[in-house]
Design a protein around this motif. Structure first.
Motif, PDB file in Angstrom:
ATOM      1  N   THR A  21     -10.184   6.510   0.101  1.00 17.07           N
ATOM      2  CA  THR A  21      -8.979   5.822  -0.380  1.00 17.07           C
ATOM      3  C   THR A  21      -8.084   6.769  -1.173  1.00 17.07           C
ATOM      4  O   THR A  21      -6.862   6.798  -0.970  1.00 17.07           O
ATOM      5  CB  THR A  21      -9.365   4.615  -1.259  1.00 17.07           C
ATOM      6  OG1 THR A  21     -10.184   3.722  -0.495  1.00 17.07           O
ATOM      7  CG2 THR A  21      -8.131   3.864  -1.734  1.00 17.07           C
ATOM      8  N   GLU A 165      -3.714  -0.074   6.861  1.00 20.16           N
ATOM      9  CA  GLU A 165      -4.793  -0.726   7.608  1.00 20.16           C
ATOM     10  C   GLU A 165      -6.054   0.117   7.593  1.00 20.16           C
ATOM     11  O   GLU A 165      -7.179  -0.404   7.574  1.00 20.16           O
ATOM     12  CB  GLU A 165      -4.341  -1.008   9.036  1.00 20.16           C
ATOM     13  CG  GLU A 165      -3.253  -2.080   9.128  1.00 20.16           C
ATOM     14  CD  GLU A 165      -2.805  -2.346  10.555  1.00 20.16           C
ATOM     15  OE1 GLU A 165      -3.261  -1.614  11.451  1.00 20.16           O
ATOM     16  OE2 GLU A 165      -2.018  -3.286  10.754  1.00 20.16           O
ATOM     17  N   THR A 168      -7.751  -0.400   4.270  1.00 19.52           N
ATOM     18  CA  THR A 168      -8.404  -1.707   4.276  1.00 19.52           C
ATOM     19  C   THR A 168      -9.712  -1.671   5.059  1.00 19.52           C
ATOM     20  O   THR A 168     -10.715  -2.258   4.645  1.00 19.52           O
ATOM     21  CB  THR A 168      -7.469  -2.769   4.891  1.00 19.52           C
ATOM     22  OG1 THR A 168      -6.248  -2.809   4.143  1.00 19.52           O
ATOM     23  CG2 THR A 168      -8.114  -4.145   4.872  1.00 19.52           C
ATOM     24  N   GLU A 169      -9.701  -0.943   6.179  1.00 20.59           N
ATOM     25  CA  GLU A 169     -10.860  -0.906   7.073  1.00 20.59           C
ATOM     26  C   GLU A 169     -11.947   0.059   6.586  1.00 20.59           C
ATOM     27  O   GLU A 169     -13.128  -0.287   6.552  1.00 20.59           O
ATOM     28  CB  GLU A 169     -10.403  -0.486   8.475  1.00 20.59           C
ATOM     29  CG  GLU A 169     -11.523  -0.479   9.508  1.00 20.59           C
ATOM     30  CD  GLU A 169     -11.040   0.025  10.860  1.00 20.59           C
ATOM     31  OE1 GLU A 169     -11.912   0.348  11.694  1.00 20.59           O
ATOM     32  OE2 GLU A 169      -9.823   0.109  11.085  1.00 20.59           O
ATOM     33  N   GLY A 173     -10.402  -1.290   0.536  1.00 19.10           N
ATOM     34  CA  GLY A 173      -9.688  -2.510   0.919  1.00 19.10           C
ATOM     35  C   GLY A 173      -8.331  -2.612   0.258  1.00 19.10           C
ATOM     36  O   GLY A 173      -7.930  -1.751  -0.517  1.00 19.10           O
ATOM     37  N   ASN A 174      -7.604  -3.694   0.609  1.00 16.53           N
ATOM     38  CA  ASN A 174      -6.309  -3.965  -0.042  1.00 16.53           C
ATOM     39  C   ASN A 174      -5.301  -2.836   0.199  1.00 16.53           C
ATOM     40  O   ASN A 174      -4.541  -2.460  -0.695  1.00 16.53           O
ATOM     41  CB  ASN A 174      -6.543  -4.126  -1.543  1.00 16.53           C
ATOM     42  CG  ASN A 174      -5.787  -5.289  -2.132  1.00 16.53           C
ATOM     43  OD1 ASN A 174      -5.265  -6.128  -1.408  1.00 16.53           O
ATOM     44  ND2 ASN A 174      -5.714  -5.349  -3.440  1.00 16.53           N
ATOM     45  N   GLY A 175      -5.310  -2.270   1.427  1.00 18.15           N
ATOM     46  CA  GLY A 175      -4.553  -1.065   1.730  1.00 18.15           C
ATOM     47  C   GLY A 175      -3.058  -1.135   1.477  1.00 18.15           C
ATOM     48  O   GLY A 175      -2.484  -0.242   0.830  1.00 18.15           O
ATOM     49  N   THR A 404      -8.283  -4.971  -6.641  1.00 18.48           N
ATOM     50  CA  THR A 404      -9.065  -3.858  -6.097  1.00 18.48           C
ATOM     51  C   THR A 404     -10.427  -3.763  -6.780  1.00 18.48           C
ATOM     52  O   THR A 404     -11.456  -3.552  -6.125  1.00 18.48           O
ATOM     53  CB  THR A 404      -8.305  -2.524  -6.272  1.00 18.48           C
ATOM     54  OG1 THR A 404      -7.018  -2.642  -5.651  1.00 18.48           O
ATOM     55  CG2 THR A 404      -9.065  -1.373  -5.620  1.00 18.48           C
ATOM     56  N   GLN A 407     -12.734  -6.364  -5.434  1.00 21.89           N
ATOM     57  CA  GLN A 407     -13.267  -6.001  -4.125  1.00 21.89           C
ATOM     58  C   GLN A 407     -14.403  -4.990  -4.258  1.00 21.89           C
ATOM     59  O   GLN A 407     -15.403  -5.074  -3.548  1.00 21.89           O
ATOM     60  CB  GLN A 407     -12.151  -5.437  -3.237  1.00 21.89           C
ATOM     61  CG  GLN A 407     -11.146  -6.481  -2.804  1.00 21.89           C
ATOM     62  CD  GLN A 407     -10.350  -6.056  -1.583  1.00 21.89           C
ATOM     63  OE1 GLN A 407     -10.419  -4.913  -1.159  1.00 21.89           O
ATOM     64  NE2 GLN A 407      -9.601  -6.978  -1.017  1.00 21.89           N
TER      65      GLN A 407
END
Length: 422
Positions: A21, A165, A168-169, A173-175, A404, A407
């Motif tokens: 990330t 995306e 997120t993948e 997450g929460n891109g 975030t 998550q």
């Protein structure tokens, strides 16, 4: 928060996600400084210093300076957010579309359509910039040169959509929200330096700086309070005998969040309120009128913008909450599993009760969110303290940071349970 990050770092899988990330956020920031080819920077600078800054400040703030520098990410991720709003509203207005999105492959199909609409909207917005407002900044006015600028800007948004995306993948997450978050906080050092310089020069009063710090603290505390607040609805499960064993009988609760929508209503509202400013790029002659009536830099624009912002935040809070929590589906699930709310009949009565509770806590959360986003805007408009990271941006930053962390905590919990079951 720091303890959570420390514990997450100890888990190899989560550590990889966090590093991935951070690397993707670095890629975004590197792309935000790559200029669009064939642009005269001096013309762009004169536009921002020539009195239209109030009209352009929002775009520049949310893009982390990419808009003002007219880089490949000048459009940012907002065409994607707009396309998401359009599809979600259409799914409510058109029952057939709602039926398609509720199928097994509905989420995949919705994501695919969102991408297509994003590219179309980005193409329209890039054309508005190139043919309209920023046309004088293009050095070579040939068709090929203008098309190059349009394609580069559109490709920049498509790349950011893919990057979001991917986070997120494969990341935490929460891109999409993290891209907005990165864009906003990247401006903080510059803005802090500007305030310190103005304070030293005497153009900013120390009282105004203290006022901002107080409201910044109130915003942070307020967002955390409404994000963490929840109404616990008690649930009792009936006892049932299966063979020689007895199941059920335990008591639990439904945690109904005061603000299920998070900060998405603020992001959606800001995006929609930016539409008049986007239209002004098609017709440069509209810029003065738009700034006067639909911008916080204008008068009576600051009041019109504030009222619309409050109404849109309340609307999208209800809208996003309705998408996330369906009382009738929840009541049916409870009934099928032998659960009931004490004093409330299972089925329709339970659904009506949950809907009543949901409406009460949602209106409280929506009003609180609207107030937190609006008051700083009004205060800053009547002071000489020109700080870009005001109510809306601080609210988004704190909200995204909280979401975030939740998550990351959820992923940690999932892995700890997995280890325990082994």
């Amino acid at each position: 928060m720091f303890e959570t990050l420390k514990n997450a770092w100890k888990i190899p899988d989560l550590r990889k996600k966090i590093i991935f990330t951070l690397m993707m956020m670095l890629v975004y920031r590197l792309g935000a400084v790559i200029p669009v080819p064939g642009i005269d920077r001096s013309v762009i600078d004169s536009m921002f210093s020539g009195g239209t800054g109030g009209l352009l400040d929002f775009f520049d703030l949310m893009s982390g300076g990419a808009f003002k520098d007219f880089t490949i990410f000048a459009l940012n991720i907002y065409p994607y957010i707009t396309s998401s709003i359009i599809l979600q509203l259409l799914s409510i207005a058109i029952p057939k579309l709602e039926e398609i999105f509720k199928r097994e492959d509905g989420k995949k199909k919705m994501a695919q359509w969102t991408r297509y609409i994003t590219v179309v909207l980005a193409l329209i917005q890039a054309t508005a910039y190139s043919v309209g407002f920023f046309n004088s900044a293009i050095i070579d006015q040939s068709f090929l040169s203008i098309m190059t600028v349009i394609i580069v800007l559109t490709a920049g948004t498509a790349f950011l959509m893919w990057l979001g995306e991917l986070i997120t993948e494969k990341g935490v997450g929460n891109g999409i929200s993290l891209i907005i978050f990165t864009g906003i906080i990247s401006r903080y050092p510059v803005d802090v330096g500007t305030v310190v310089y103005k304070l030293g020069a005497g153009s900013v009063n120390i009282i105004e700086v203290l006022l901002f710090l107080v409201f910044a603290f109130v915003i942070v505390v307020g967002v955390i309070a409404i994000q963490q607040g929840e109404r616990k609805v008690p649930v009792q499960y009936a006892k049932r005998v299966v063979g020689r064993k007895m199941y059920g009988g335990q008591s639990t609760h439904i945690p109904m969040k005061v603000l299920m929508a998070g900060v998405m209503p603020v992001i959606f509202s800001s995006t929609l309120l930016a539409i008049p400013q986007t239209l002004a790029f098609f017709f440069p002659g509209m810029a003065e009128g738009v700034q006067k009536y639909f911008s916080v830099a204008g008068s009576p624009g600051v009041y019109i913008y504030t009222i619309l912002n409050i109404l849109l935040i309340i609307f999208f809070t209800y809208f996003y909450t309705a998408v996330q929590f369906n009382p009738f589906e929840y009541s049916n699930t409870l009934k099928e599993n032998g659960g009931f709310i004490p004093g409330i009949r299972p089925g329709r009565s339970t659904a009506e009760y949950l809907n009543k509770v949901l409406n009460r806590i949602t209106i409280a959360g929506a009003i609180a969110l609207a107030v937190i986003a609006t008051i700083p805007t009004l205060i800053f408009s009547f002071t000489n303290l020109q700080i870009n990271f005001g109510g809306t941006s601080l609210l988004i930053v704190v909200g995204v940071a909280l979401e975030t962390m939740k998550q990351i905590e959820a992923q940690m919990l999932m892995r700890h349970y997995k280890g325990f079951l082994k």
